[in-house]
Each structure stands twice: as C-alpha cells, then as structure tokens.
Motif scaffolding. Structure first.
Motif, PDB file in Angstrom:
ATOM      1  N   SER A 214       0.823  -1.209   0.000  1.00 35.36           N
ATOM      2  CA  SER A 214       0.000   0.000   0.000  1.00 35.36           C
ATOM      3  C   SER A 214       0.858   1.261   0.000  1.00 35.36           C
ATOM      4  O   SER A 214       0.548   2.235  -0.688  1.00 35.36           O
ATOM      5  CB  SER A 214      -0.939  -0.001   1.211  1.00 35.36           C
ATOM      6  OG  SER A 214      -1.875  -1.053   1.109  1.00 35.36           O
ATOM      7  N   HIS A 215       1.945   1.248   0.755  1.00 34.31           N
ATOM      8  CA  HIS A 215       2.835   2.404   0.765  1.00 34.31           C
ATOM      9  C   HIS A 215       3.541   2.585  -0.574  1.00 34.31           C
ATOM     10  O   HIS A 215       3.760   3.714  -1.028  1.00 34.31           O
ATOM     11  CB  HIS A 215       3.865   2.283   1.895  1.00 34.31           C
ATOM     12  CG  HIS A 215       3.340   2.730   3.227  1.00 34.31           C
ATOM     13  ND1 HIS A 215       2.567   1.921   4.021  1.00 34.31           N
ATOM     14  CD2 HIS A 215       3.470   3.907   3.889  1.00 34.31           C
ATOM     15  CE1 HIS A 215       2.253   2.580   5.126  1.00 34.31           C
ATOM     16  NE2 HIS A 215       2.785   3.782   5.071  1.00 34.31           N
ATOM     17  N   ILE A 216       3.899   1.483  -1.209  1.00 34.45           N
ATOM     18  CA  ILE A 216       4.511   1.567  -2.545  1.00 34.45           C
ATOM     19  C   ILE A 216       3.530   2.210  -3.523  1.00 34.45           C
ATOM     20  O   ILE A 216       3.902   3.081  -4.325  1.00 34.45           O
ATOM     21  CB  ILE A 216       4.932   0.173  -3.044  1.00 34.45           C
ATOM     22  CG1 ILE A 216       6.166  -0.328  -2.277  1.00 34.45           C
ATOM     23  CG2 ILE A 216       5.196   0.195  -4.547  1.00 34.45           C
ATOM     24  CD1 ILE A 216       7.472   0.354  -2.645  1.00 34.45           C
ATOM     25  N   LYS A 217       2.266   1.806  -3.473  1.00 35.65           N
ATOM     26  CA  LYS A 217       1.266   2.388  -4.376  1.00 35.65           C
ATOM     27  C   LYS A 217       1.110   3.882  -4.130  1.00 35.65           C
ATOM     28  O   LYS A 217       1.013   4.672  -5.070  1.00 35.65           O
ATOM     29  CB  LYS A 217      -0.077   1.673  -4.203  1.00 35.65           C
ATOM     30  CG  LYS A 217      -0.089   0.269  -4.790  1.00 35.65           C
ATOM     31  CD  LYS A 217      -1.465  -0.359  -4.699  1.00 35.65           C
ATOM     32  CE  LYS A 217      -1.449  -1.750  -5.327  1.00 35.65           C
ATOM     33  NZ  LYS A 217      -2.784  -2.389  -5.288  1.00 35.65           N
ATOM     34  N   ALA A 218       1.080   4.274  -2.846  1.00 37.13           N
ATOM     35  CA  ALA A 218       0.959   5.692  -2.526  1.00 37.13           C
ATOM     36  C   ALA A 218       2.183   6.460  -3.004  1.00 37.13           C
ATOM     37  O   ALA A 218       2.071   7.575  -3.535  1.00 37.13           O
ATOM     38  CB  ALA A 218       0.777   5.869  -1.014  1.00 37.13           C
TER      39      ALA A 218
END
Length: 243
Positions: A214-218
């Motif tokens: 999720s942090h990578i996507k953000a």
C-alpha cells in the motif's frame, strides 16, 4: 466530546513521556486502546469526533495520533489533513473496512500506517512503538547525512527530508520518505518486502507485507509509477535513468 487524561502540556522533551492522542468514537475501543497505551508508559488523551480531535492536536501537541477513519463531525481523513497542515505528526489510522482505496487515501493525506479492525491491542502498541522509533531515528540521521541524491529527475534531500521531481517539491509522509530512501540506497536492486519491513518499519516478521504494498502504491502516485519496478513474488526496485 473530548476527554483529557493527563496534565502534561507542551512539546516533548528528552526523557519525557510521549503523548498519544487516540481519536475514536466507540467508547469500548477508546478505553481498550487507552488502557493498553498507558500500560506501555504513554500519556494518553482522547477525542471522539473530528473537530475535537483537531482542537486537541493543536492544543496538546501529541507525539503520535491513533486515528479512526469514521468519525462524527468530519472523518479521520479530514482530521489528518488539518493536523498535518499544522505540524507533521505520525499517524496510525484505524479502518473498519479492509478496503485498499481507504488505505491509499489515508496514506495520501499523511497517515504513516494503518490497521484494519478488528486488531489486537498488542499489535497496536507495537506499531505505535515502531512509528515513534522511526521518527526519532530519522531526526538523528538527518544531521550528518546532508547530501542530495539525484537519480535523473528525482532528487532526495536527506538533510531537509525533501523530495523533488522535475524540480517540483513532492510532499511525502515520513514513512514514504524512509521507504524511498531505502530503495534509493541500492538503485535498481530488488528489495524484498521482508527487507523493506525490517529496514523501514523495524518489523521482524513478514506479517505486514500488505502495508509495504500500500505504501509503494501511494509513493508511486506521488513520484511516478514508472520509477518503482515490481518484481512479482519478490519485491520492489527503484528504477534509475540508463547511463
């Protein structure tokens, strides 16, 4: 709608108890979280709606917020936006839905981590400790590491903890910045989710791989999707311009 459980005021000082603002409208959950965090040695203040949360954050200057997404008044996302506009505060967001869109929006407005209900109080306390350790570690690391790393149109300023893409400032949360720095430490090399969890989150197990994703996507949404390569089943790599 706000309950105060401590007389401690003002900014944190070395050796002082750290302050956690718990924002949740469910009385049972509020009491359970507060009791656990006090047992861990934190000073705790609570708020049960959006406006009270923003007011408490401004007046009390917490070291960290545990923030529910669904709140009366206005929601936790708006609370996060307003609080982060005042000063950067680590935020652990709570959501009742296992919805990745909610998670990405939360990370986008300044949350550092999230947990989906139901969760264990033990895990929540561990996440709080990890977030605070990361903030302290970043503050210590910022002074000696003063160089600017340039990878094509991407610039990472370690001292100021600032990122620019094509000379334009990009606002990253503390976690996103640490994640980018970790990937930039070995450009083009693939780092596994487990490595990233250990380096960025201080987690010793692989239970938080969705947090990494999720942090990578953000992060991709902010610096450009093409700059982070996914190696399916393994992890991620920061792409750099061909030399």
């Amino acid at each position: 709608m706000e309950q105060t459980h401590t007389t401690h005021q003002g900014a944190a000082t070395p050796g002082a108890q750290r302050r956690v603002l718990v924002v949740e409208d469910d009385a049972t959950i509020v009491e359970a979280i507060s009791a656990r965090l006090r047992a861990e040695g934190f000073l705790v203040q609570t708020a049960t709606d959006g406006p009270a949360a923003v007011e408490a954050a401004e007046a009390w200057q917490p070291d960290l917020m545990v923030l529910d997404v669904m709140l009366p008044g206005f929601d936790g996302l708006e609370v996060c936006r307003r609080v982060q506009a005042q000063r950067p505060v680590p935020v652990l967001m709570l959501t009742a839905r296992d919805d990745e869109t909610d998670m990405l929006v939360g990370l986008g407005v300044g949350a550092d981590d999230y947990m989906t209900k139901p969760f264990s109080m033990r895990e929540l306390a561990a996440r709080v400790h990890v977030l605070l350790r990361r903030v302290e570690r970043a503050a210590l690391a910022a002074t000696p590491r003063s160089g600017i790393l340039r990878l094509g149109e991407l610039e990472i300023d370690h001292a100021q903890r600032r990122v620019r893409v094509r000379s334009e400032d990009v606002h990253l949360t503390p976690t996103e910045f640490d994640l980018l720095v970790c990937l930039a430490g070995t450009p083009r090399a693939v780092l596994s989710r487990e490595q990233l969890l250990a380096e960025v989150w201080d987690w010793a197990d692989a239970s938080g791989t969705r947090t990494v994703d999720s942090h990578i996507k953000a992060l991709r949404r902010k610096i450009g999707a093409e700059r982070i390569r996914t190696v399916h089943g393994v992890g991620y790599a920061l792409e750099t311009p061909a030399s």
